[in-house]
Design an enzyme around this catalytic site. Structure first.
Site, PDB file in Angstrom:
ATOM      1  N   LYS A  50      -4.624  -3.523 -13.313  1.00 11.36           N
ATOM      2  CA  LYS A  50      -3.359  -3.419 -13.952  1.00 11.36           C
ATOM      3  C   LYS A  50      -3.142  -4.720 -15.105  1.00 11.36           C
ATOM      4  O   LYS A  50      -3.122  -5.804 -14.905  1.00 11.36           O
ATOM      5  CB  LYS A  50      -2.254  -3.269 -13.058  1.00 11.36           C
ATOM      6  CG  LYS A  50      -2.183  -2.189 -12.291  1.00 11.36           C
ATOM      7  CD  LYS A  50      -0.918  -1.799 -11.601  1.00 11.36           C
ATOM      8  CE  LYS A  50      -1.075  -2.176  -9.958  1.00 11.36           C
ATOM      9  NZ  LYS A  50      -2.086  -1.673  -9.283  1.00 11.36           N
ATOM     10  N   GLU A 103      -5.159   6.678  -2.280  1.00 10.19           N
ATOM     11  CA  GLU A 103      -4.411   5.709  -1.763  1.00 10.19           C
ATOM     12  C   GLU A 103      -2.923   6.346  -1.990  1.00 10.19           C
ATOM     13  O   GLU A 103      -2.734   7.222  -2.532  1.00 10.19           O
ATOM     14  CB  GLU A 103      -4.428   4.418  -2.473  1.00 10.19           C
ATOM     15  CG  GLU A 103      -4.051   4.334  -3.958  1.00 10.19           C
ATOM     16  CD  GLU A 103      -3.220   3.376  -4.415  1.00 10.19           C
ATOM     17  OE1 GLU A 103      -2.318   2.975  -3.958  1.00 10.19           O
ATOM     18  OE2 GLU A 103      -3.522   2.801  -5.550  1.00 10.19           O
ATOM     19  N   VAL A 116      -4.745  -0.424  -2.423  1.00  8.96           N
ATOM     20  CA  VAL A 116      -6.396  -0.111  -2.483  1.00  8.96           C
ATOM     21  C   VAL A 116      -7.156  -0.834  -1.348  1.00  8.96           C
ATOM     22  O   VAL A 116      -7.899  -0.256  -0.875  1.00  8.96           O
ATOM     23  CB  VAL A 116      -6.868  -0.669  -4.024  1.00  8.96           C
ATOM     24  CG1 VAL A 116      -8.271  -1.044  -4.301  1.00  8.96           C
ATOM     25  CG2 VAL A 116      -6.212  -0.034  -5.164  1.00  8.96           C
ATOM     26  N   LYS A 139       4.462  -1.180   2.591  1.00 13.69           N
ATOM     27  CA  LYS A 139       3.215  -1.181   1.744  1.00 13.69           C
ATOM     28  C   LYS A 139       2.006  -1.935   2.522  1.00 13.69           C
ATOM     29  O   LYS A 139       2.126  -3.038   2.658  1.00 13.69           O
ATOM     30  CB  LYS A 139       3.597  -2.017   0.516  1.00 13.69           C
ATOM     31  CG  LYS A 139       2.612  -2.303  -0.409  1.00 13.69           C
ATOM     32  CD  LYS A 139       2.988  -3.116  -1.831  1.00 13.69           C
ATOM     33  CE  LYS A 139       1.940  -3.775  -2.462  1.00 13.69           C
ATOM     34  NZ  LYS A 139       2.392  -4.434  -3.768  1.00 13.69           N
ATOM     35  N   SER A 162      -4.505 -10.511  -5.279  1.00 13.88           N
ATOM     36  CA  SER A 162      -4.333  -9.382  -4.562  1.00 13.88           C
ATOM     37  C   SER A 162      -5.389  -9.273  -3.598  1.00 13.88           C
ATOM     38  O   SER A 162      -6.799  -9.737  -4.080  1.00 13.88           O
ATOM     39  CB  SER A 162      -4.352  -8.072  -5.364  1.00 13.88           C
ATOM     40  OG  SER A 162      -4.693  -6.927  -4.732  1.00 13.88           O
ATOM     41  N   ALA A 163      -4.959  -8.670  -2.579  1.00 18.04           N
ATOM     42  CA  ALA A 163      -6.149  -8.731  -1.433  1.00 18.04           C
ATOM     43  C   ALA A 163      -7.189  -7.565  -1.840  1.00 18.04           C
ATOM     44  O   ALA A 163      -8.256  -7.280  -0.986  1.00 18.04           O
ATOM     45  CB  ALA A 163      -5.495  -8.312  -0.136  1.00 18.04           C
ATOM     46  N   ASP A 164      -6.720  -6.875  -2.665  1.00 20.86           N
ATOM     47  CA  ASP A 164      -7.944  -5.829  -3.386  1.00 20.86           C
ATOM     48  C   ASP A 164      -9.149  -6.600  -3.773  1.00 20.86           C
ATOM     49  O   ASP A 164     -10.258  -5.780  -3.769  1.00 20.86           O
ATOM     50  CB  ASP A 164      -7.045  -5.004  -4.737  1.00 20.86           C
ATOM     51  CG  ASP A 164      -6.128  -4.135  -4.291  1.00 20.86           C
ATOM     52  OD1 ASP A 164      -5.720  -4.149  -3.242  1.00 20.86           O
ATOM     53  OD2 ASP A 164      -5.278  -3.755  -5.145  1.00 20.86           O
ATOM     54  N   ASP A 180      -1.101 -15.894  -6.039  1.00 18.76           N
ATOM     55  CA  ASP A 180      -0.885 -14.674  -5.826  1.00 18.76           C
ATOM     56  C   ASP A 180      -1.961 -13.972  -6.373  1.00 18.76           C
ATOM     57  O   ASP A 180      -2.199 -13.635  -7.669  1.00 18.76           O
ATOM     58  CB  ASP A 180       0.463 -14.355  -6.756  1.00 18.76           C
ATOM     59  CG  ASP A 180       0.705 -12.496  -6.140  1.00 18.76           C
ATOM     60  OD1 ASP A 180      -0.115 -11.997  -5.653  1.00 18.76           O
ATOM     61  OD2 ASP A 180       1.811 -12.271  -6.559  1.00 18.76           O
TER      62      ASP A 180
END
Ligand code: PSU
Ligand code: MN
Length: 307
Positions: free
Chosen positions: A159, A25, A106, A86, A140-142, A138
């Site tokens: 993380k 990435e 990602v 981003k 993540s779309a990951d 919130d």
């Protein structure tokens, strides 16, 4: 392939001849690390993948073209550029259609890798459920991408600034196998341990390659998360790390940081709070993940030619 997706000559040749390729990435380069460590890391990661006998394919959108594999000059330009978007799932097509330049997270890297025919991808840490997501929403779309796109992502765990137990719950709901590599405990990015037992453990690249090919027999299967602990000599223990994470998150909320700015902001604050040590750890874990990803890609390739 749509005309806006262009592999580098090296990646194209590897894909055509069925040689092992590892996707990388670029958000980590533009939003995750400062210049010049970002470009040094990007190059070190590519070198390690080549040493292991695979071809690296760093992915980014440059002037509206989704590039699979960047030249050395492109990598350097991207690492120094300002105003780079981003790009997550919501942003990838927008950036291409508007002829913009953006780095892929990602989620977007998985989309691009899959479109190009690459099934193994190395990063630092995936995004996940943020602490306080029960009010901020919130997430993540990951995580959704891991649930739907058949790419094996090698990371050092979620993380640690995230809510790791909630992240594991969402991964389970989305049907994503989470494999800790060579350990029973789920790693937590800068630290080898999270205090949580990982759903599964595998000890060899060959076993991971076999999981990938087995999972590929089921229609609509999604990704796999391989959580590879940071090397011992580079880790920052979780007790120490948590203090810095708390402090960085407090500053982020005091400054009203929201949405896609949260992760880059918190990473840069943690870098200040640890006097640069977190960056050295981040570099070590990314290189370590690239090595394992390359071994998995090579093992998958070896198994495919054995038939
Ligand atoms: N790994 C790192 N540093 C990073 C990232 C991963 O070592 O900066 C990036 C990845 O691109 C990941 C993104 O997808 O952080 C997560 O962003 P968000 O939390 O906004 O979904
Ligand atoms: Mn987010």
């Amino acid at each position: 392939m749509i005309e806006e997706i262009i592999p580098s000559p090296e990646v194209e040749e590897a894909l055509v001849t069925g040689r092992p390729v590892v996707a990388l990435e670029s958000t980590i380069i533009t939003h995750g690390m400062p210049w010049p460590k970002n470009v040094e890391t990007a190059r070190a990661v590519e070198t390690v993948i080549r040493e292991e006998g695979a071809v690296p394919a760093t992915i980014a959108v440059i002037d509206g073209i989704l590039r699979i594999g960047l030249s050395s000059a492109d990598l350097e330009d991207l690492a120094q550029a300002s105003g780079v978007m981003k790009l997550s799932r919501a942003d990838l097509a927008f950036a291409i259609a508007q002829r913009r330049t953006g780095s892929t997270t990602v989620a977007a890297t998985m989309m691009a890798a899959h479109a190009a025919g690459i099934s193994v991808f190395a990063t630092g840490g995936i995004g996940g459920v943020h602490r306080g997501a029960e009010t901020s929403f919130d997430i993540s779309a990951d995580l959704d991408e891991l649930g739907r796109t058949p790419v094996c992502v090698v990371a050092a765990g979620p993380k640690a600034l995230l809510d790791i137990p909630k992240t594991l719950e969402v991964l389970e709901t989305r049907g994503v196998p989470v494999i800790a590599y060579g350990t029973d405990e789920l790693p937590a990015f800068w630290s080898r341990g999270s205090g949580l037992v990982a759903p599964y453990r595998l000890d060899t690249a060959q076993e991971i390659a076999r999981l990938i090919s087995t999972r590929a027999r089921f229609a609509g299967h999604g990704g796999i998360l391989v959580a590879n602990p940071v090397p011992e000599e580079a880790e920052i223990p979780s007790g120490e790390m948590n203090r810095h994470i708390e402090a960085a998150l407090t500053q982020a909320s005091a400054n009203g940081i929201r949405g896609k700015d949260v992760t880059p902001y918190v990473l840069s604050k943690i870098l200040e709070l640890t006097d640069g040590r977190s960056l050295e750890t981040n570099i070590a874990l990314v290189v370590n993940n690239a090595r394992l990803a390359a071994r998995i890609a090579v093992a998958a390739w070896a198994a495919s030619i054995e038939g």
